[in-house]
Design a protein around this motif. Sequence first.
Motif, PDB file in Angstrom:
ATOM      1  N   TYR A 114       0.809  -1.214   0.000  1.00  0.00           N
ATOM      2  CA  TYR A 114       0.000   0.000   0.000  1.00  0.00           C
ATOM      3  C   TYR A 114       0.852   1.279   0.000  1.00  0.00           C
ATOM      4  O   TYR A 114       0.298   2.372  -0.010  1.00  0.00           O
ATOM      5  N   ASP A 115       2.164   1.126   0.035  1.00  0.00           N
ATOM      6  CA  ASP A 115       3.072   2.273  -0.070  1.00  0.00           C
ATOM      7  C   ASP A 115       2.656   3.378   0.905  1.00  0.00           C
ATOM      8  O   ASP A 115       2.645   4.557   0.566  1.00  0.00           O
ATOM      9  N   ALA A 116       2.305   2.975   2.121  1.00  0.00           N
ATOM     10  CA  ALA A 116       1.753   3.917   3.097  1.00  0.00           C
ATOM     11  C   ALA A 116       2.805   4.494   4.032  1.00  0.00           C
ATOM     12  O   ALA A 116       2.501   5.370   4.830  1.00  0.00           O
ATOM     13  N   VAL A 117       4.041   4.014   3.932  1.00  0.00           N
ATOM     14  CA  VAL A 117       5.112   4.478   4.806  1.00  0.00           C
ATOM     15  C   VAL A 117       6.263   4.975   3.948  1.00  0.00           C
ATOM     16  O   VAL A 117       6.663   4.309   2.996  1.00  0.00           O
ATOM     17  N   THR A 118       6.783   6.147   4.251  1.00  0.00           N
ATOM     18  CA  THR A 118       7.905   6.691   3.510  1.00  0.00           C
ATOM     19  C   THR A 118       9.173   6.606   4.347  1.00  0.00           C
ATOM     20  O   THR A 118       9.118   6.554   5.577  1.00  0.00           O
ATOM     21  N   ALA A 119      10.290   6.575   3.662  1.00  0.00           N
ATOM     22  CA  ALA A 119      11.570   6.505   4.369  1.00  0.00           C
ATOM     23  C   ALA A 119      11.791   7.783   5.175  1.00  0.00           C
ATOM     24  O   ALA A 119      11.409   8.877   4.757  1.00  0.00           O
ATOM     25  N   ALA A 120      12.379   7.630   6.337  1.00  0.00           N
ATOM     26  CA  ALA A 120      12.672   8.793   7.180  1.00  0.00           C
ATOM     27  C   ALA A 120      13.729   9.658   6.510  1.00  0.00           C
ATOM     28  O   ALA A 120      14.667   9.152   5.897  1.00  0.00           O
ATOM     29  N   ARG A 225       3.948   2.793  11.534  1.00  0.00           N
ATOM     30  CA  ARG A 225       5.354   2.448  11.735  1.00  0.00           C
ATOM     31  C   ARG A 225       6.211   3.411  10.926  1.00  0.00           C
ATOM     32  O   ARG A 225       5.763   3.970   9.932  1.00  0.00           O
ATOM     33  N   ARG A 226       7.424   3.622  11.370  1.00  0.00           N
ATOM     34  CA  ARG A 226       8.359   4.489  10.670  1.00  0.00           C
ATOM     35  C   ARG A 226       9.741   3.841  10.697  1.00  0.00           C
ATOM     36  O   ARG A 226      10.219   3.458  11.771  1.00  0.00           O
ATOM     37  N   ALA A 232      15.806   1.285   4.823  1.00  0.00           N
ATOM     38  CA  ALA A 232      14.877   1.103   3.706  1.00  0.00           C
ATOM     39  C   ALA A 232      13.481   0.786   4.236  1.00  0.00           C
ATOM     40  O   ALA A 232      13.328   0.222   5.328  1.00  0.00           O
ATOM     41  N   VAL A 233      12.486   1.167   3.463  1.00  0.00           N
ATOM     42  CA  VAL A 233      11.097   0.839   3.807  1.00  0.00           C
ATOM     43  C   VAL A 233      10.841  -0.611   3.433  1.00  0.00           C
ATOM     44  O   VAL A 233      11.148  -1.037   2.319  1.00  0.00           O
ATOM     45  N   THR A 234      10.316  -1.381   4.354  1.00  0.00           N
ATOM     46  CA  THR A 234      10.021  -2.783   4.087  1.00  0.00           C
ATOM     47  C   THR A 234       8.507  -3.015   4.107  1.00  0.00           C
ATOM     48  O   THR A 234       7.756  -2.238   4.698  1.00  0.00           O
ATOM     49  N   HIS A 235       8.086  -4.076   3.461  1.00  0.00           N
ATOM     50  CA  HIS A 235       6.667  -4.423   3.393  1.00  0.00           C
ATOM     51  C   HIS A 235       6.512  -5.894   3.749  1.00  0.00           C
ATOM     52  O   HIS A 235       7.166  -6.758   3.166  1.00  0.00           O
ATOM     53  N   SER A 236       5.629  -6.154   4.712  1.00  0.00           N
ATOM     54  CA  SER A 236       5.456  -7.515   5.190  1.00  0.00           C
ATOM     55  C   SER A 236       4.761  -8.375   4.134  1.00  0.00           C
ATOM     56  O   SER A 236       4.038  -7.859   3.269  1.00  0.00           O
ATOM     57  N   PRO A 237       4.955  -9.694   4.192  1.00  0.00           N
ATOM     58  CA  PRO A 237       4.238 -10.584   3.281  1.00  0.00           C
ATOM     59  C   PRO A 237       2.722 -10.416   3.372  1.00  0.00           C
ATOM     60  O   PRO A 237       2.024 -10.516   2.359  1.00  0.00           O
ATOM     61  N   VAL A 238       2.204 -10.114   4.580  1.00  0.00           N
ATOM     62  CA  VAL A 238       0.760  -9.928   4.742  1.00  0.00           C
ATOM     63  C   VAL A 238       0.303  -8.678   3.990  1.00  0.00           C
ATOM     64  O   VAL A 238      -0.738  -8.694   3.318  1.00  0.00           O
TER      65      VAL A 238
END
Length: 302
Positions: A114-120, A225-226, A232-238
């Motif tokens: 969902y690309d909902a978190v951006t890198a700090a 989460r941040r 790097a921004v990671t995305h869970s398998p779920v």
Amino acid sequence: MKRSTTAGLVIALAAALAACGAEDTRPAPPQLGEISTVTAIGQVVRPIDVYLPTSAQSAVVQRAVYAASAHCLRQLGISEAPWPDPGPDAAADQDVRSQLYGYFSPGRVATTGYDAVTAADDRPAPSAATQQVLAGRDGSGAPLTEYQGRPVPEGGCLRAALDAVGGSMATTPDPAALPGGGPKEPLTDPRIVAADRQWSGCMKSRGFSYATPADAFMDPRWRDRRPAPGAAVTHSPVELATATADDACKRSTNLMGIAVAVQTAYDKQYIAAHADDLAAFTRRVRQHIADCEKLIATDGAG
């Protein structure tokens, strides 16, 4: 007690019958035109788009505020940048997020969810002194009237910069910034409600329980989460599995085609009722952008 209960039942039945016989005075939803099959973000095109400030125009305003803020700081003897430089091409991606359809970016969901978190942002923040001059407030929150013997503009350099670019006039691609709040967001339109129901059923068949696409996009599991600075921004398998199923269900039910058709109907209704206001708004935006471009050129882009 029995008489009271019976009387209450009679009154309730009478009210129900009256309601059934009463004419529904709610305005009928606008009729739809052709419902196209939408499978790519480039197909999400609405009549209201021609009135909305573009992402590139918004970037010009951001750049102008940055340049004017930096100019104000220099006038006070501060060479430090007001914040990390937004760059000349700080335009946002085409909008793929909506309260109506959640998230729609078919080419990216399998890898970015969902690309909902951006890198700090790991670039250093301005010093405390610079931040205070920008805000026009000292460390205690009191108005800051001077800095090293030089007068600070009322409200600080950021307020001075906003005034220099024409105030806080909205130049975002958000329809809500249009005159009168823009077209109605048709979340309760019966066609949208039915489409959400179909999409929800599709998701349930794949093991995911959400009432609407917006619910899936706003799931706190991939928003609250941040990452640490530099990480790097990671995305869970779920998240990836949910977003992929979401996209597949949007395709199989043509939720996006229905959403665009319904939005188009409301857009046309709004445009017809606000023609003069929209023409004036467009003129103001063009002048605003021209003023910002002139300011950037004058201040040397920061």
